[in-house]
Design an enzyme around this catalytic site. Structure first.
Site, PDB file in Angstrom:
ATOM      1  N   LYS A 190      23.671  36.974  65.426  1.00  0.00           N
ATOM      2  CA  LYS A 190      23.823  35.524  65.506  1.00  0.00           C
ATOM      3  C   LYS A 190      25.245  35.177  65.083  1.00  0.00           C
ATOM      4  O   LYS A 190      25.660  35.480  63.964  1.00  0.00           O
ATOM      5  CB  LYS A 190      22.807  34.841  64.604  1.00  0.00           C
ATOM      6  CG  LYS A 190      22.936  33.323  64.614  1.00  0.00           C
ATOM      7  CD  LYS A 190      21.847  32.671  63.781  1.00  0.00           C
ATOM      8  CE  LYS A 190      21.989  31.167  63.768  1.00  0.00           C
ATOM      9  NZ  LYS A 190      20.955  30.523  62.936  1.00  0.00           N
ATOM     10  N   LYS A 243      22.626  35.574  70.077  1.00  0.00           N
ATOM     11  CA  LYS A 243      22.734  34.119  70.076  1.00  0.00           C
ATOM     12  C   LYS A 243      24.156  33.704  69.737  1.00  0.00           C
ATOM     13  O   LYS A 243      24.702  34.234  68.783  1.00  0.00           O
ATOM     14  CB  LYS A 243      21.761  33.571  69.034  1.00  0.00           C
ATOM     15  CG  LYS A 243      21.816  32.075  68.866  1.00  0.00           C
ATOM     16  CD  LYS A 243      20.910  31.668  67.745  1.00  0.00           C
ATOM     17  CE  LYS A 243      21.059  30.166  67.565  1.00  0.00           C
ATOM     18  NZ  LYS A 243      20.340  29.686  66.438  1.00  0.00           N
TER      19      LYS A 243
HETATM   20  C1  PBG Z   1      19.422  27.721  61.772  1.00  0.00           C
HETATM   21  C2  PBG Z   1      19.430  27.726  63.249  1.00  0.00           C
HETATM   22  C3  PBG Z   1      20.452  27.246  64.055  1.00  0.00           C
HETATM   23  C4  PBG Z   1      20.022  27.403  65.368  1.00  0.00           C
HETATM   24  C5  PBG Z   1      18.759  28.000  65.329  1.00  0.00           C
HETATM   25  N1  PBG Z   1      18.411  28.215  63.987  1.00  0.00           N
HETATM   26  C6  PBG Z   1      21.722  26.569  63.726  1.00  0.00           C
HETATM   27  C7  PBG Z   1      22.624  27.110  62.721  1.00  0.00           C
HETATM   28  O1  PBG Z   1      22.673  28.315  62.450  1.00  0.00           O
HETATM   29  O2  PBG Z   1      23.337  26.280  62.151  1.00  0.00           O
HETATM   30  C8  PBG Z   1      20.806  26.998  66.569  1.00  0.00           C
HETATM   31  C9  PBG Z   1      20.037  26.699  67.778  1.00  0.00           C
HETATM   32  C10 PBG Z   1      20.744  25.876  68.774  1.00  0.00           C
HETATM   33  O3  PBG Z   1      21.921  25.485  68.625  1.00  0.00           O
HETATM   34  O4  PBG Z   1      20.094  25.601  69.789  1.00  0.00           O
HETATM   35  N2  PBG Z   1      19.013  28.884  61.165  1.00  0.00           N
HETATM   36 ZN    ZN Z   2      19.119  28.608  58.897  1.00  0.00          ZN
END
Ligand code: PBG
Ligand code: ZN
Length: 319
Positions: A190, A243
């Site tokens: 991520k 992601k």
């Molecule tokens: C938080 C989380 C995020 C997303 C999914 N879970 C955002 C972040 O890490 O700030 C992003 C999903 C999206 O932008 O569609 N754990």
């Molecule tokens: Zn989170």
């Protein structure tokens, strides 16, 4: 002699299509807000809503009737605190929503996002001390959340906080508590991406100080993603995720080439928002770009796509 091989001979033959998007691959993310009674539009994500618990049942059954087989649930709790205790409340928003959905709909795979950021006042994905996100103390809390979500009926838990050792800690806790059949889909690679902007409005999970660069990956790094994925597989992840998706197709492709585990790609809020904005302006043809993007994610090697376009794509795929 004129070329013996003419690529044009077979061009456009459906018979030879290499990558296909199927409705079976699509996972619809949904936001459930404990504080509302009617669905509320998310401004930066046209067509997406926060749903009340009762309303999400309707939304899931609509998705189900379009052929979608899985949803990913995010909760917005009525109250937040420093350590995110609502996240493992058995009467919490996600726990209640899972039970409520399962009451009405039996053939849906429910995935629950497993993180602290929607439940903490500071909005970070872990416990905080002196302005730092603490890794190891967070693991214990993640284990508790996993058990509580599994207890409520989640089929798959999806830890998204990028804590080191999170998969191992969650697997151990789930097994200890008798949930050895609950699967783990890990947000393994991520990235610290600016494309999450609209999500933070959607899930009310923006952070109050700093950023997420101490736990999420820098976007310039690819080899590091392979190490992240390898570790999560060793720790027991059943499905790994990359992601965001569209700006990270090289990462999806590399993970696919190296590892034989189910691979999900999360096409995030910013990817959705960009196309919505451009097509509202008439600059891009919505459904064409949507299907091109989803097909590219499959072509890169993803088995599953988490996408806010799931319902619209399902409609296109039906025709
Ligand atoms: C938080 C989380 C995020 C997303 C999914 N879970 C955002 C972040 O890490 O700030 C992003 C999903 C999206 O932008 O569609 N754990
Ligand atoms: Zn989170």
């Amino acid at each position: 002699m004129y070329p013996k091989v003419r690529m044009r001979r077979l061009r456009g033959l459906k018979l030879l299509t290499e990558s296909r998007v199927s409705v079976d691959d699509l996972i619809l993310p949904l936001f459930i807000d404990e504080t509302i009674a009617a669905k509320k539009p998310i401004e930066s994500m046209p067509g997406q809503y926060r749903h009340p618990i009762e309303g999400v049942v309707k939304e899931v059954s609509e998705a189900r009737s379009l052929g979608i087989k899985s949803v990913l649930l995010f909760g917005i709790p009525a109250s937040k605190d420093e350590t995110g205790t609502e996240a493992f409340n058995n009467e919490g928003v996600v726990q209640r929503a899972v039970r409520r959905i399962k009451q009405d709909i039996d053939d849906i795979v429910i995935i629950t996002d497993l993180c602290l950021c929607e439940y903490t006042t500071h909005g970070h994905c872990g416990l905080i001390e002196d302005g730092q996100v603490l890794n190891d103390p967070t693991l214990e809390v993640l284990g508790k959340i996993a058990v509580s979500q599994a207890q409520s009926g989640a089929d798959i838990v999806a830890p998204s906080g990028m804590m080191d050792g999170m998969v191992k800690a969650i697997r151990a806790k789930l097994d200890d508590e008798g949930f050895s059949d609950t699967a783990i889909m890990s947000y393994a690679a991520k990235y610290n991406s600016a494309l999450y902007g609209p999500f933070r409005e959607a899930a009310d999970s923006g952070f109050q100080f700093g950023d997420r660069s101490s736990y999420q990956m820098a976007f310039a790094n690819a080899r590091e993603a392979l190490r992240e994925v390898e570790l999560d597989i060793q720790e027991g992840a059943d499905i790994v995720m990359v992601k965001p998706a569209l700006l990270y197709l090289d990462i999806i492709s590399k993970v696919r080439a190296r590892f034989d585990v189910p691979l999900a790609a999360y096409s995030v809020s910013g990817e959705y928002a960009m196309l919505k904005a451009a097509s509202e302006k008439g600059y891009l043809k919505h459904n064409d770009v949507m299907m091109e993007g989803l097909t590219a994610i499959k072509r890169a090697g993803a088995d599953l796509i988490i996408t806010y376009f799931a319902k619209e794509a399902a409609k296109v795929l039906k025709t």
